[in-house]
Design an enzyme around this catalytic site. Structure first.
Site, PDB file in Angstrom:
ATOM      1  N   GLY A  74     -40.345  68.698  12.480  1.00  0.00           N
ATOM      2  CA  GLY A  74     -41.585  68.360  11.788  1.00  0.00           C
ATOM      3  C   GLY A  74     -41.567  66.921  11.296  1.00  0.00           C
ATOM      4  O   GLY A  74     -42.587  66.222  11.333  1.00  0.00           O
ATOM      5  N   THR A  75     -40.414  66.461  10.861  1.00  0.00           N
ATOM      6  CA  THR A  75     -40.300  65.084  10.355  1.00  0.00           C
ATOM      7  C   THR A  75     -40.630  64.088  11.467  1.00  0.00           C
ATOM      8  O   THR A  75     -41.388  63.137  11.253  1.00  0.00           O
ATOM      9  CB  THR A  75     -38.866  64.856   9.820  1.00  0.00           C
ATOM     10  OG1 THR A  75     -38.628  65.788   8.769  1.00  0.00           O
ATOM     11  CG2 THR A  75     -38.675  63.449   9.313  1.00  0.00           C
ATOM     12  N   CYS A 327     -35.694  69.694   0.459  1.00  0.00           N
ATOM     13  CA  CYS A 327     -35.356  68.279   0.587  1.00  0.00           C
ATOM     14  C   CYS A 327     -35.206  67.607  -0.760  1.00  0.00           C
ATOM     15  O   CYS A 327     -34.540  66.604  -0.891  1.00  0.00           O
ATOM     16  CB  CYS A 327     -36.442  67.554   1.368  1.00  0.00           C
ATOM     17  SG  CYS A 327     -36.852  68.420   2.841  1.00  0.00           S
TER      18      CYS A 327
HETATM   19  N1  PLP Z   1     -43.591  69.084   6.355  1.00  0.00           N
HETATM   20  C1  PLP Z   1     -43.521  70.130   5.529  1.00  0.00           C
HETATM   21  C2  PLP Z   1     -44.756  70.563   4.787  1.00  0.00           C
HETATM   22  C3  PLP Z   1     -42.318  70.807   5.346  1.00  0.00           C
HETATM   23  O1  PLP Z   1     -42.259  71.855   4.507  1.00  0.00           O
HETATM   24  C4  PLP Z   1     -41.172  70.370   6.055  1.00  0.00           C
HETATM   25  C5  PLP Z   1     -39.862  71.031   5.856  1.00  0.00           C
HETATM   26  O2  PLP Z   1     -39.607  71.636   4.830  1.00  0.00           O
HETATM   27  C6  PLP Z   1     -41.306  69.279   6.929  1.00  0.00           C
HETATM   28  C7  PLP Z   1     -42.529  68.659   7.050  1.00  0.00           C
HETATM   29  C8  PLP Z   1     -40.135  68.766   7.728  1.00  0.00           C
HETATM   30  O3  PLP Z   1     -39.872  69.598   8.818  1.00  0.00           O
HETATM   31  P1  PLP Z   1     -38.454  69.527   9.562  1.00  0.00           P
HETATM   32  O4  PLP Z   1     -37.471  70.175   8.659  1.00  0.00           O
HETATM   33  O5  PLP Z   1     -38.654  70.273  10.836  1.00  0.00           O
HETATM   34  O6  PLP Z   1     -38.180  68.096   9.792  1.00  0.00           O
END
Ligand code: PLP
Length: 399
Positions: A74-75, A327
């Protein structure tokens, strides 16, 4: 109960890989290990599974399969969406987002600001809602992109991405949504909403960690984030992570076929836990919008005690929950989301998020309800702020 022993209520941090997903992935580690870009039949066969998975992801969003780009998480999807559009529109120097986004958007906004961009961070009210009039009046001829999350990871509050994307479309501005927490939990339809870019992360919907998706609507100006080979129609270089892509396809298929009955079951469990806590434990409150939120999330403030202390005691009782996003926990800073919502000071440090998945049961909820009141009582007994007045009111709880 996951693994027979832990009551796992931290599914917004990450969730278990579905057994069906693991089964679907298995052959791509052992027999079907070819490179989907290879010319030979062995690779070509693998390529067809990648394309099948792409169609399954597209179906979850009602998108076209060519609009789906596989990423690593997601990042990466958020970084790609924002930086990709801004690079493609170099004459525009304004980016709009909200104060309550995940760090995968907020850190990009900070980076852009240091590099000459103007950033508007929309505020939220006490329930975590944005004001669409504020969005509308923040858009200028210099605005390239607006990024507003579909659902908040800490409070579960849902954002009006339908209306927000329509405002952006009318004003000729591109719109991205971080749908990492929403995908698979609530219906998303990019044919009905003029969203230009949308991020998904596999590990929030029962696929493994390390796979993500960026939906890019046809015609959206963007640049690749990773440079290299020609994979993903030149939009994301790097050999495709085939087993994980196939796993994510399966996870999306499962989510789409069960979304309504599953979310109803999960909502009932969440509500039972929430009502049980609010009733049994004095001086508690819901952080977020109780009506308009994800069915699987509740964020509860416990006055006068530290969320971290509650979590440690829950952990000893084999209950996994969280005090905010995975995070930011670990830092003692109060959550930026709860601060933006003006959660009262006496509650902000004592907030705990419980997030459910399809694998939770009523037994899990009963275990928490049998355990948590005692933990809170014990912690309050040693708090210097738990005065005679509080104790008196507690005796008459619920008031
Ligand atoms: N966006 C949101 C709303 C999230 O909750 C998270 C992860 O907790 C992310 C982005 C990041 O996703 P990833 O862990 O796959 O990088």
């Amino acid at each position: 109960m996951i693994q027979g022993s832990v009551v796992y209520l931290d599914n917004n941090a990450t969730c278990a890989v579905a057994p069906e997903v693991l089964d679907a992935m298995q052959p791509f580690f052992t027999t079907l290990y070819g490179n989907p870009s290879s010319m030979h039949t062995f690779g070509g066969q693998v390529h067809s599974y990648v394309e099948e998975a792409r169609k399954k992801v597209a179906a979850l969003l009602n998108a076209e399969h060519e609009e789906i780009v596989f990423t690593s998480c997601g990042t990466e999807s958020n970084n790609h969406a924002i930086r990709g559009v801004l690079q493609a529109l170099p004459q525009k120097k304004h980016f709009i987002t909200t104060k309550v986004e995940h760090p995968a958007v907020l850190a990009v906004a900070d980076y852009l600001e240091k590099n000459g961009y103007m950033i508007t961070r929309l505020k939220v009210d006490n329930l975590g809602n944005i004001d669409l009039n504020e969005l509308s009046s923040a858009i200028t001829s210099d605005t390239a992109l607006v990024s507003i999350m579909a659902a908040n990871n800490e409070s579960g509050t849902l954002f009006p991405i339908d209306e927000a994307s329509k405002i952006c479309r009318e004003k000729g501005v591109f719109f991205h949504t971080d749908a990492v927490q929403a995908a698979g939990k609530i219906p998303l339809d990019v044919k009905k909403m003029p969203i230009d870019l949308l991020s998904i992360s596999g590990h929030k919907l029962h696929a493994p960690k390390g796979i993500g998706v960026l939906f890019i609507r046809k015609g959206t100006p963007t640049r690749p984030f990773l440079l290299g080979g020609h994979q993903e129609r030149n939009r994301r270089a790097g050999t495709e992570n085939v087993p994980y892509i196939v796993g994510l396809g399966k996870a999306c298929e499962l989510a789409l076929s069960h979304i309504s009955e599953e979310s109803e079951k999960i909502r009932l469990l969440r509500d039972k836990l929430e009502q049980g806590i609010l009733k049994a434990i004095p001086f508690t409150r819901i952080n977020g919008n109780p009506r308009w939120r994800l069915p699987n999330t509740t964020n509860i403030g416990f006055e006068l005690i530290e969320g971290e202390s509650i979590l440690l005691h829950l952990d000893k009782a084999r209950i996994a929950a969280s005090s905010g996003s995975a995070c930011t926990s670990g830092s003692l800073e109060p959550s930026h989301v709860l601060m933006a919502m003006n959660v009262p000071f006496s509650y902000i440090h004592g907030s705990v998020r419980f997030s459910f998945s399809r694998y939770n049961t009523e037994e899990d909820v009963n275990h928490v309800l049998a355990t948590l009141p005692g933990i809170v009582e014990k912690l309050r007994e040693i708090s210097p702020f738990y005065t005679k007045e509080y104790k008196e009111k507690a005796r008459n709880w619920p008031l």
